[in-house]
Design an enzyme around this catalytic site. Structure first.
Site, PDB file in Angstrom:
ATOM      1  N   ASP A 159      -1.053  -6.043  -0.146  1.00 42.44           N
ATOM      2  CA  ASP A 159      -1.498  -5.422   1.104  1.00 42.44           C
ATOM      3  C   ASP A 159      -3.006  -5.233   1.117  1.00 42.44           C
ATOM      4  OD1 ASP A 159       0.527  -4.967   2.955  1.00 42.44           O
ATOM      5  OD2 ASP A 159       1.267  -3.213   1.868  1.00 42.44           O
TER       6      ASP A 159
ATOM      7  N   GLU B 114       9.000  -4.200  10.600  1.00 39.83           N
ATOM      8  CA  GLU B 114       9.469  -2.907  10.080  1.00 39.83           C
ATOM      9  C   GLU B 114      10.042  -2.032  11.191  1.00 39.83           C
ATOM     10  OE1 GLU B 114       6.732  -0.994   7.415  1.00 39.83           O
ATOM     11  OE2 GLU B 114       7.935   0.846   7.315  1.00 39.83           O
TER      12      GLU B 114
ATOM     13  N   LYS C   4      -1.359  -9.447   2.774  1.00 43.01           N
ATOM     14  CA  LYS C   4      -0.608  -9.028   3.968  1.00 43.01           C
ATOM     15  C   LYS C   4      -1.480  -8.040   4.736  1.00 43.01           C
ATOM     16  CE  LYS C   4       3.200  -6.099   3.767  1.00 43.01           C
ATOM     17  NZ  LYS C   4       2.765  -4.929   4.570  1.00 43.01           N
TER      18      LYS C   4
ATOM     19  N   ASP D 212       0.841  -1.204   0.000  1.00 41.22           N
ATOM     20  CA  ASP D 212       0.000   0.000   0.000  1.00 41.22           C
ATOM     21  C   ASP D 212       0.876   1.255   0.000  1.00 41.22           C
ATOM     22  OD1 ASP D 212       0.877  -0.206   2.589  1.00 41.22           O
ATOM     23  OD2 ASP D 212      -1.100  -0.118   3.524  1.00 41.22           O
ATOM     24  N   SER D 213       2.209   1.064  -0.024  1.00 41.83           N
ATOM     25  CA  SER D 213       3.132   2.178  -0.281  1.00 41.83           C
ATOM     26  C   SER D 213       2.857   2.756  -1.676  1.00 41.83           C
ATOM     27  CB  SER D 213       4.585   1.722  -0.166  1.00 41.83           C
ATOM     28  OG  SER D 213       4.800   0.541  -0.905  1.00 41.83           O
TER      29      SER D 213
ATOM     30  N   GLU E 104      -1.574  -5.518   8.548  1.00 44.09           N
ATOM     31  CA  GLU E 104      -0.822  -4.970   9.675  1.00 44.09           C
ATOM     32  C   GLU E 104      -1.521  -5.289  10.993  1.00 44.09           C
ATOM     33  OE1 GLU E 104      -0.127  -0.785   9.047  1.00 44.09           O
ATOM     34  OE2 GLU E 104       0.797  -1.120   7.096  1.00 44.09           O
TER      35      GLU E 104
HETATM   36  O1  KIV Z   1       3.545  -1.104   1.634  1.00 42.77           O
HETATM   37  C1  KIV Z   1       4.714  -1.493   1.632  1.00 42.77           C
HETATM   38  O2  KIV Z   1       5.505  -1.230   0.723  1.00 42.77           O
HETATM   39  C2  KIV Z   1       5.158  -2.291   2.776  1.00 42.77           C
HETATM   40  C3  KIV Z   1       6.622  -2.481   2.934  1.00 42.77           C
HETATM   41  C4  KIV Z   1       7.219  -1.278   3.549  1.00 42.77           C
HETATM   42  C5  KIV Z   1       6.958  -3.705   3.704  1.00 42.77           C
HETATM   43  O3  KIV Z   1       4.377  -2.728   3.556  1.00 42.77           O
END
Ligand code: KIV
Length: 274
Positions: free
Chosen positions: A93, A192, A123, A54-55, A125
């Site tokens: 994510d 992280e 994934k 989600d980056s 959090e």
């Molecule tokens: O969203 C992302 O790129 C991440 C990484 C920083 C692990 O979760």
């Protein structure tokens, strides 16, 4: 440098391959991607895991946090990546607001990602607080990766991106959460921005693959955001980031030459027209 490329010739990386890599001590290399063309290039290198993070909210859309990106936008990025990948495991994510409400909502979001993008895993959090959702998603047969330590979707709760789990209490919670996720059946956990010692401890204690980003060298693998390691996002410079290129400068150089060629009538030349 230790040469250990024994898993490079697998035709498809699965969660089982990652577990074997941990068991045999071979490090796992993971990077983010958000589009088809880059995903194809990454896959051709033999990268083990591609994360549709989600980056994307930051590096693709220009938001200041990961919170605004939607499920539909993540599915768009994920399906583009999946079309470019044959070998790597593709993890996506679950974006903010699509799994924290309740476990049914979490399952529906995970199902949409898997069905509409063709990805291999999701994934999410958090630890104990998302365990019910993790359980429900896993029981639908969807592989889940956890994410502990600095969890960017909770940035407004913490108010800062400083190193996490530096107190004994926070470290103990992180270790407990890692065990809970592993016992629930997650296939891996991203850690992280935590002290290297804590990263090493979790990696020793927890049987599933631990992938670090700013979690030291004694974890089972590393992940970086592609735009950061390639030097596209030059304003982001945490200590854990190693830059492998200065792509922003290269792109600017190429575009400068193009502008000059257009203005000076050098482009197109005789061979470049019909
Ligand atoms: O969203 C992302 O790129 C991440 C990484 C920083 C692990 O979760």
């Amino acid at each position: 440098m230790k040469e250990n490329l024994s898993f490079r010739n697998v035709t498809k990386v699965t969660t089982h391959v990652l577990q074997e890599m941990k068991n045999k001590g071979e490090k796992i290399a993971m990077l983010t991607a958000y589009d088809y063309s880059i995903a194809r290039i990454l896959d051709s290198t033999g990268i083990d895991v591609i994360l549709v993070g989600d980056s994307a909210s930051n590096v693709m859309a220009g938001h200041s946090s990961t919170l605004p990106i939607t499920l539909n936008e993540m599915i768009y990025h994920a399906s583009s990546v999946v079309r470019g990948v044959k070998r790597a495991l593709v993890v996506v994510d679950l974006p903010f607001g699509t799994y924290q409400g309740n476990s049914k909502e979490a399952l529906n979001s995970a199902i949409r990602i898997m069905k509409e993008s063709g990805a291999d895993a999701v994934k999410m959090e958090g630890g104990k607080e998302v365990l019910e959702s993790v359980d429900r998603i896993l029981s639908a047969g969807i592989p889940v990766m956890g994410h502990l330590g600095l969890t960017p979707q909770s940035i407004h709760k913490f108010g800062t991106y400083v190193v996490r789990a530096t107190t004994e209490e926070e470290a103990a919670k992180l270790v407990q959460d890692a065990h809970l996720l592993s016992d629930a059946g997650c296939f891996g956990i991203v850690l992280e921005k935590i002290p290297a010692k804590l990263g090493a401890r979790v990696t020793r204690e927890v049987p599933i693959p631990i992938i670090g980003i700013g979690a030291g060298g004694k974890v089972d693998g590393q992940v970086l955001v592609l735009h950061d390691m390639l030097g596209i996002t030059l304003e982001f410079s945490p200590r854990f980031l190693r830059r492998y290129h200065n792509l922003a400068e290269e792109v600017k150089g190429a575009v400068d030459r193009y502008i000059n060629d257009v203005k000076s009538l050098d482009f197109p030349n005789e061979r470049e027209q019909y």
